[in-house]
Structures are given as C-alpha cells and as structure tokens.
Write an enzyme that holds these catalytic residues in place. Structure first.
Site, PDB file in Angstrom:
ATOM      1  CG  LEU A 626      -1.909  -1.219   1.229  1.00 49.67           C
ATOM      2  CD1 LEU A 626      -2.581  -1.350   2.583  1.00 49.67           C
ATOM      3  CD2 LEU A 626      -2.945  -1.069   0.120  1.00 49.67           C
ATOM      4  CE  LYS A 697      -0.070 -12.569   0.548  1.00 46.57           C
ATOM      5  NZ  LYS A 697       0.383 -13.903   0.062  1.00 46.57           N
ATOM      6  CD  GLU A 701       2.159  -9.863  13.928  1.00 45.18           C
ATOM      7  OE1 GLU A 701       1.278 -10.195  13.102  1.00 45.18           O
ATOM      8  OE2 GLU A 701       2.027  -9.989  15.146  1.00 45.18           O
TER       9      GLU A 701
END
Lengths: 740, 327
Positions: A626, A697, A701
């Site tokens: 993004l 997605k 992490e």
C-alpha cells in the site's frame, strides 16, 4: 442517514478498485502524513494530555513473589508531601493485563499475589516524583506461598491450553513411524527466552470522570476491544467509557489489552475526584505488562535422501500464569510452511509465577521459526542439499493439513530472487571455512511466513462541500503508517491528493475499527475505508448522472461523459458512508499468508565469539504493497527484532523468585544501531484477491518471522557450531572457536 | 526520588565544606540521577560542582597530563595529547556508553560509577552494597555480568567503568581536596577498595573529599590498546575489557601495563601477570603465563563462568596484537 457498505470475505475480490484509480497514490512510498507532527512534537501522545487539576499516579509493586496479601500499610506514604491518596482496591486492580482482542476484563484481584512486581496499589500525588517517592514507603503484610519459578524444573508438568489463534494440538498420520522409516531425520530441541517488546512509549492512561462517564487518554492498540474490557472491569456500560488513543509510540502486542495502569487510573480518578495520570516507568513495563513467553521447542523432521519431508513435528512448551489461556503458538507456521503427510504440531503450558505472557510481534513465528528454520538448515546440511533447494522441494501446492489451496504464495520466488540479489552462490557451504583476519565469515538464510487475517471493523468516510474527505474510525496507528495508508486508499478511490484527506483515528466515538495487531490492521482497516469509498463513488456517479464504471475521480474532479465537475459541488451538505468488513469463507477455504526469505552474513570474532551482522536482505511477497516506504519500514523493524532475538535479547527471570533481573534498557539488550548494518528489503509484486478488497496481506510481522534464524544459520556457517539456545551470545560460541 | 536540597558550589573549597555522608557532588549526573530515581542513592543534598574551574587538560612538568575532574569524557577522548600519547585512554573512553552520555559524563564522576549489578539496582531485594548486611542474591542468582576476581562472600559486583581501567594501566594519580583544605594525591592503585565485609565502601575517599584532577604520568613506553568485549556492539558494559601497554625491545618485552574491566570489583591490575611478561620474549609461553597468573584465583558463580576463558583469550589476543607475535 449514512449508508453502510458491508462485505463478508466469502468470495475473492478479483477486481480491486485500487487498480482503476486515476490518482495514482496507492502503493507509492509517500512520507507519513503524521510525520511532521511527530518530529515537531505536536502529535499528542497519551501522557501529553493534561486535564485541569490532574494528579499523578504511581503503581506500587509487590516486593515479593508469591503469597496472600494480608495488609497494606500506606499511612506513612499518605503523610508524605504532595500525596493525595493511596488507592487500594484488591478486588478490582488487575493482576495482569488483558490479552489481545479481549473484550472482557483482565484477571482482577490482587490479594493473592501471583508474581514479583505485580501492581498492588496506586499512590496518587500532585507530582510524579512525589508519587514515585511515596510508593517506596508503602509496605505489605503477606503470608508467603510456594511459587513456581524455574521453567526447567516444571517442564514436565504441563497443561494443554484451549485452542487460540491456532489449534493447540494437531496430529495427522504417524510421525513416529515416519521418523523410523525416514532415511534422514532431525530431532533436536531449541529454546528461546522470555522477551519484552520494549516499545519506546511506556504504557500510560490519563483518566477523568464526568459524572458516570469515564474518559481515558492513553496508549492502546485496539480501542474498540479495550474500551469494552475497561467497562467490564469497572462494571460500566461500554458507552460510559470514552477511549482516546490518537498516537501510540509502539505497541508490538504489549498494548493489545488494557494493563494495570488503566484500571488503577480510572479507580483513582473516581476516588479522588480528580483526573489521574499513570505513566509506567520502564521498570514497570518490564515488571507488570506482558512478555513473550520463553519456549522449549522440539523439532522433528523425517526426510528421504532427496530431502522430501515425510514428517514434521513441532512440540512447544511455553509458560504463563495460572488461568491464562494464551500460549505462544510457536508451531503456527509449521502448520503450513512445508509439506509432509505425517505431522505433529503441539503446544503445552507450564504454569509459572512470572509476569504474564502474551502477544509480542508475530506471536508464534517469531519464536517458532527460530527453531523450524534452523532445523531445516540442519537437515539440508545432513543431506548435502542446498538449504534453498531443500525448501523449494518441500514447497507444497496446497495446505498440508487442511488440504485447501494457498490464496497466494511466492515462497519459491522470494528464495530465488533473494539468492540472486544476495549472492548466495558465493556462500561456502562448508562451515568454518571462510576467515578474514580475526573474523570467521558465514552466510545463512531462512524462509519467512506469517498468516494473513482479516478482522471485523468499520470506518466512516465523508466528503465535504469543500472537496475534502474525512476518514473516521477508532483504528490506531502504532507507528505503522495507518494514517498514511488510509489517506492513500481514500485518495485513490475518491480522486483526491492525500493532503485533501483528513484521517481521524483512535477515538472510540468513531466507528469501531479492527485495531492494530496480528498484521491485520492495514488489510482490515484499509478495506473498511475502501468499502465506504465504494459507496461514495456510487453516490457521486449518481450525482453526475453516470454509471459508476464510467466515472473517473482525479484531483478533486469528477469526470464522466466529457464533463468535469468539482467533487465538492456534488456532495450537497456532505456525503458519508460507512464501510464494514467481516472475515468470511475465504479465510476457511484458502490458506492465506505472506511469505519471504531472509539472508544474512555474519562475522564471528575468533578470539571472543562476538558476532557482527555484516549485511542482511529480506525479500517479501505480501500482496499489494500500500505504501512502499511504510511497508519497508515495517520490514526493517521486523528484521531488527529478529536480530535482537538471534543475538542479544533475553529477559532473565531469577530462578529463586521469578523476579525480572534485567528490567531496564541498559541490561535488557535490544540491538543498537551498531548491531544493525544496512538492511535491504525487497518486495515482489503480488495480489491476493482472497485476502480483502485491497488484495493486500499483512506485513507488520512478516519481517521478524524467520529473520533470527537466518542469522543463526549464518553463525553456524561461520563457526561450525549449532547453538540451539537463543540468544546466541558470545559465551555459547567460545568453545567452538579455534584455540589460541 | 527523595526530596533533596541543592546548592551550587563556587569553589572546590566551598564544595568540600558542604560535603558529608548524605551529600553527593553532582557533575554529569549520568549515573547518580538514575540511582536517585530508583532510591538506590538517597542523598539529602546535592552540591552542583559543574561551575567549578576544573575543565582543563594541561601538560605537567613531568611530561604527563593533568585532567580536570569536570572534563567530559567526549572531550578527553578527543584531546590531541590523549589521542597521541595515551591511546589506551582515548579508546577506553570511546568504548564507553553512548555519544550523548560521553558528552555529559565527567572524568571524576566516571571514576565513581557504581556497579551495574541487577540486584543493587532494585530496592525490593537484598544487597549488601546498597543495604549492608541484607544479603547478596547475585551469588546464587543471575550473575552474568559479575566479577570473577576479588569478590567476597558479601559482594560479587563489578566496577562497570572503561576509563578507569585505562587509567589504572596508566598509573594515574587521583588528586583530591578535603574539607580541611588538605590535598591528597592518591595512586589509582590505592584508590579503590575490595568489597571484603564492607562492599558499601568502594573507595578511600573520605566524607566531603572532592576529586579535583586526575594526573597521568609521562607517556609510557610501548604500544597501547583497549579492547572491550560486550554483549552488543555498543552501549553495553564490558563483559571483559583489557587495557594494555606493551613495549618490545630487542626481542624482549620491556614494559607491560595491563588493566582489566569486567573481572573485578575495581578496575583490575595484576603485577604478577605483568612480571610474567617483562624480560621475556613475546610469544605463546609468556602470554599464557601472564593469563595463568591473572586468572589463577578466578572464581565464577555460574552464569559468569565464561568470563574466565574469555578473559584469557582476550588478553592473549591483545598481547599478540601489541607485540605482533602470533606464534
């Protein structure tokens, strides 16, 4: 009336509107829109709210480990200068923080002390210094009780927890038989220590009451959940709690649930009739918030001579307080990363009197892949197969447990791209074979994988007659870049430069967002903005009298049928829409995860065993990126966490009372700049229509997952010694170094 | 933090007159303020000495250096004569703390840094150094950073400094002023005390006595270095450090001055280890004999056992580096 556009992710969203936008802001590495505020000190963090007449609270901790509290002596403290009161509420004070995603109160009641450092009372004074001083004057009567402090001593006394983010137990086929039948096996134990995420901003709450309504400013990751949790703790209705958390100076899981200071501040504010601020000290954060559990992990791999896995086992023992269901799900990635028909992925908990264990960045993979990815390295060596090739040979075409397809998976591409970029072919596979002067040089790699999730959430997007968009949700920005990516999504879909998008976050008066955790924030919260904008686009099309498919929105103009109209002039007094996302069947009928590959080069000093990381590369595929810049920063941060896990970080519990030994940043060794060389991050182009309408997605992490294992494998390559006890401090390498 | 009185001293004499058992002089405050916040230190009064005229680094008539007690670590490390003639000191200073701390920390204060023992730092537990007679949880607790030399039943804490280790190797002299106006010149070898039964007493300084200068003798003969081994690349205390000055002439070692950090309750120096080197040909035999002598009485307590082989390896590597003899 505000329209609501709801989407349950039951089907893939094959065509994302983000690909049709004309504004071209999505994906770009734009600077954070909140950046100038942060660097000029005008972004207001929790502790910077100063209600009139605010008093300062300081938590008093249990100076003993385990026992029944029979008396609290606070007269001396109350007589000290500036002290307003000493708040004792042994029924309602929290024993420990709430776990992530919890809407109920955390475990309350402190009359039976469960760990050294448990907060038992709150001193309220005019100044922080007075409160902290008086806290030292509070004394306790207690009847000591035997405690359980030593993990290894109780390691065979475990209980099987309830299923959490992943099942606690999974068994398929016959792993024991597969191990007997295998041509090559690995069966080793790895251990990882407790860790603290040590967010720069400590936990804080500023509480004030207006009648029966409570307002808390603070540092919270999941406002909608924590608001309910706090209400539950105090016997209030949700609407009676107004929670505000516009900026969060790092959370990493430690602020997913409300902590002791939050409940204590609220009780104290009620009792004293004044606003009360409780800012934890660094020692408080270590003592009484949340740690990543230490782990004991047995990995079993069964393979044929070609390296094809027939079995994989990952048995993890973690620790937690009595009554806490959370377990560090170290086997999370093991469920789906590699094939092999015979599988055991199990978790058990040892009950210990140590500070709560709960979520810390990538709960599961962060610890689990330190073991799994080193086991794969060991297997590769035993087989004489390149570690990258071994992973590729075991890259399954569907989820090996559930049998469902992967929604998108570019593990092999990440491995190959990374190998080329890093110069993997120059690695000498023979360990301890490369030396430069006083340094042994080694190169290692590891895979990265982290499940993708979508969490329920909502956002409101409004268009104003001035031609601006306003995004409102109680979603938080914990330093990840939420403000910026939400502005980019709204800007792309509404055709606005992002300086014409206002983003208002972290206020429970706004529609409930998914919160920041589990790497779901961008995908979930971004989807809510997307869905709201989708409705606004339809309304604009209607106002333009065109089909929405024929509408182009760019630079504040609505363009259709050779007409270009100021957006603001089409919205009347203003238009609003709410976007709402829910997880659905795509979460069940596909396996969704981000993937990557880490490559590390280390130098190990031949005299002292000191390890210096020389360079590191992470290649990731996580669906649509993004914002290239904030995504890259997330990966850099994750990789740095991995470096800490591999080399320096260990929260030490005293074996005699469970007390945290190294409870400051001088002795809890986070990696410093000198430990972190130039890190490289590379993203592969990918879209995941099963994930969410953004086709993105989670990434927060992914960067930590496997990172430390690449460093550990490089250390093996440098020295020829497998250290399976993290962190890999120099003392563990001394006996492997050449004699002087 | 306990409430305290604060006064600024106009002269060293005035400072010492205000000194006392419950009084602390404050300069950089990089260690003292932390300890006060935790109530490990609870002075009733702070005497601010930062305005005193103790900021100079001057040459002495003997060819040495006279360093004002307030000279910041950063300045001292960069001083041209320190860089040129006392490389071991410059390196030790730069190995300590962080840039920000070195800007603030003073020469006198650095000598008086308190231990970083985890238990000393926590008022909720016993500590003989903090609270005499209360006990020592470090002995059978976690003692990774603790001492292997010079410990006592009462205390196994280390001195955490780097600068004082180099100064010990350099035979520094600590110049003080007492409240009665007496000036003392205390050899750094006599300045620190072993813990014995009184680990709370760390130096021979008397009540109100102020460090005004540190003097270094004329530059020693030989090459110098400081090697610090720690758990991360920066901003960590030494697990083991070696300050070394070694001269080789005509195939023989003619001077050896060795200081050690991380090993003992004070910056460590061992004359016997040095004797094993002086007059000998540089090489494996001599280096190992020196390491053997240094560590003959070393005792680990579990989590710090590794310091013994680490110290041995580090010392030998340093001797090799300075003598150029690797065989």
């Amino acid at each position: 009336m505000t329209d609501t556009n709801s989407l349950t992710m039951d089907k893939p969203v094959e065509h994302s509107l983000l690909d049709n936008g004309a504004q071209h802001v999505i994906g770009k590495g734009l600077d954070r829109i909140d950046g100038p505020k942060k660097v000029t000190g005008t972004a207001t963090y929790g502790a910077e709210f100063h209600p009139d007449n605010c008093a300062q609270g300081f938590l008093v901790r249990a100076p003993f480990a385990c026992g029944k509290l029979t008396g609290i002596h606070s007269d001396a403290a109350k007589a000290m200068p500036g002290v307003i009161d000493v708040i004792v509420d042994t029924d309602r004070f929290a024993r420990n923080p709430a776990q992530g995603g919890e809407t109920e109160a955390p475990k309350q009641g402190v009359s039976k002390v469960a760990y050294f450092g448990e907060p038992l009372a709150l001193v309220v004074a005019e100044t922080f210094e007075q409160a902290r001083d008086a806290a030292q004057a509070v004394t306790f009567d207690f009847v000591p009780e035997p405690g359980r402090y030593d993990f290894d001593k109780y390691r065979d006394q475990t209980d099987i927890p309830a299923d959490g983010a992943a099942p606690a137990q999974h068994s398929q086929g016959d792993l024991e038989q597969a191990m007997r039948d295998a041509e090559v096996v690995i069966d080793e134990v790895w251990t990882t220590p407790s860790q603290n995420s040590a967010a720069m901003e400590p936990h804080v709450t500023v509480a004030h009451w207006d009648g029966d309504t409570l307002t808390v400013h603070g540092s919270y990751q999941m406002v909608a959940y924590q608001q309910q949790s706090l209400a539950d703790a105090l016997g209030l209705k949700r609407e009676q709690v107004h929670m505000i958390s516009p900026y969060v100076g790092g959370g990493f899981g430690s602020k997913l649930g409300i902590s002791s200071e939050c409940i204590a501040a609220a009780i104290a504010a009620k009792q004293t009739g004044r606003p009360v601020k409780v800012v934890m000290t660094r020692q408080n954060v270590f003592d009484a918030t949340v740690r990543r559990s230490n782990t004991h992990q047995r990995i079993r791999l069964a393979a044929d001579r070609e390296g094809r896995l027939s079995g994989i086992g990952h048995d993890t023992i973690t620790s937690n307080l009595d009554g806490e269901d959370f377990f560090e799900p170290a086997g999370l990635a093991t469920h789906f990363l590699y094939g092999g028909e015979n599988r055991e992925v199990n978790h058990a908990i040892v009950r210990l009197n140590r500070v709560l264990s709960g979520s810390m960045r990538a709960p599961g993979e962060a610890a689990g892949m330190l073991a799994l990815e080193c086991a794969m390295d060991e297997l590769a060596e035993k087989l004489g197969i390149d570690p990258i090739e071994l992973r590729k040979r075991n890259d399954p075409d569907k989820d090996p447990e559930k049998g469902v397809p992967y929604s998108s998976r570019k593990l092999t591409q990440c491995l190959d791209e990374g190998a080329t970029k890093f110069g993997w072919d120059k690695r000498n596979p023979k360990p301890a074979a490369v030396r430069e002067g006083e340094w042994l040089i080694g190169i290692g790699m590891a895979a990265a994988a982290r499940p993708n999730m979508v969490m329920p959430g909502q956002a409101r997007v409004s268009l104003t007659p001035e031609g601006r968009a306003v995004v409102q949700t109680d979603m938080t920005d914990i330093g990840t870049g939420t403000y910026t990516i939400l502005a980019q999504i709204a800007g792309e879909l509404l055709g606005l430069p992002i300086d014409r998008v206002d983003v208002e976050l972290g206020d429970s008066d706004n529609p409930p967002g998914p919160g920041s955790g589990g790497s779901w924030g961008a995908g979930s919260s971004g989807s809510t903005v997307y869905l709201a904008c989708e409705t606004l686009r339809e309304k604009i099309a209607k106002a333009m009298g065109c089909d929405v498919g024929d509408l182009t929105l760019k630079d504040g103009q609505a363009i259709a049928a050779n007409r270009s109209v100021e957006l603001g002039s089409l919205v009347g007094d203003g238009l609003s829409a709410i976007g709402k996302i829910e997880p659905g069947e795509t979460g069940e009928n596909t396996n969704q995860a981000g993937y990557g590959a880490h490559f590390a080069e280390v130098a190990v000093n031949v005299t002292t065993g000191e390890v210096r990381l020389r360079r590191m590369l992470g290649v990731f595929a996580a669906g649509r990126i993004l914002n290239e810049k904030t995504a890259r920063s997330q990966c850099l941060g994750g990789m740095t966490f991995g470096i800490g896990a591999a080399l320096t970080e260990e929260l030490v519990h005293d074996g005699n009372n469970g007390k945290l030994v190294n409870r400051d940043l001088a002795e809890y060794h986070l990696p410093v700049n000198a430990d972190v060389p130039q890190l490289e991050v590379m993203f592969l182009e990918e879209r995941d229509p099963y994930a969410n309408p953004l086709q993105a997605k989670g990434i927060g992490e992914l960067g930590i997952s496997g990172a430390g294992a690449a460093v550990a494998n490089a250390i093996y390559n440098a020295t020829g010694k497998r250290v399976r006890d993290y962190p890999l401090t120099l003392d563990k390498l001394l006996d492997a170094l050449p004699a002087l | 933090m306990k409430t305290f009185d604060y006064a600024r001293a106009d002269s060293p004499e005035a400072a010492t007159r205000e000194g006392g058992e419950k009084v602390r002089f404050i300069a950089g405050g990089t260690n003292l303020l932390d300890l006060m916040k935790l109530q490990v230190e609870t002075p009733e009064k702070l005497i601010d000495i930062t305005r005193l005229d103790l900021n100079e680094v001057e040459d002495t008539d003997e060819g040495g250096l006279r360093i004002g007690a307030l000279v910041p670590n950063a300045d001292l490390a960069a001083h041209p004569r320190v860089v040129k003639d006392y490389e071991v000191l410059s390196r030790a200073l730069l190995a300590g703390a962080s840039g920000q701390l070195r800007n603030k920390a003073s020469t006198g204060g650095n000598l008086l840094q308190r231990t970083r023992c985890y238990y000393f730092y926590d008022t909720a537990v016993a500590c003989n150094k903090r609270e005499p007679g209360s006990g020592c949880p470090a002995r059978d607790g976690f003692n990774r950073i603790h001492a292997v030399l010079g410990t006592s039943d009462k205390c196994i804490a280390t001195h955490p400094g780097d600068m004082p280790v180099a100064m010990r190797a350099l035979d520094a002299v600590i110049v003080t002023l007492k409240p009665d106006g007496d000036k003392r010149r205390i050899s750094i070898h006599d300045f620190y005390r072993l813990p014995g039964d009184t680990p709370e007493i760390e130096t021979v300084l008397e009540s109100g006595e102020l460090i005004t200068h540190v003097e270094l003798p004329a530059p020693p003969k030989g090459k110098q270095t400081y090697r610090k081994v720690r758990d991360r690349a920066s901003y960590a205390f030494a697990l083991v450090s070696v300050a070394a000055i070694v001269a080789v002439e005509d195939g023989k070692i003619t001077n050896a001055q060795l200081g050690f950090g991380g090993l003992g309750p004070m910056p460590w120096r061992d004359a016997t280890a040095e004797e094993m080197l002086v007059g000998k040909a540089p090489g494996k035999a001599a280096f190992e004999a020196a390491a053997d002598a240094l560590l003959a009485d070393a005792q680990g307590f579990g989590s710090n056992d590794f310091k013994i082989p680490l110290a041995r390896r580090t010392l030998i590597a340093v001797l090799r580096e300075l003598t150029g003899v690797t065989a």
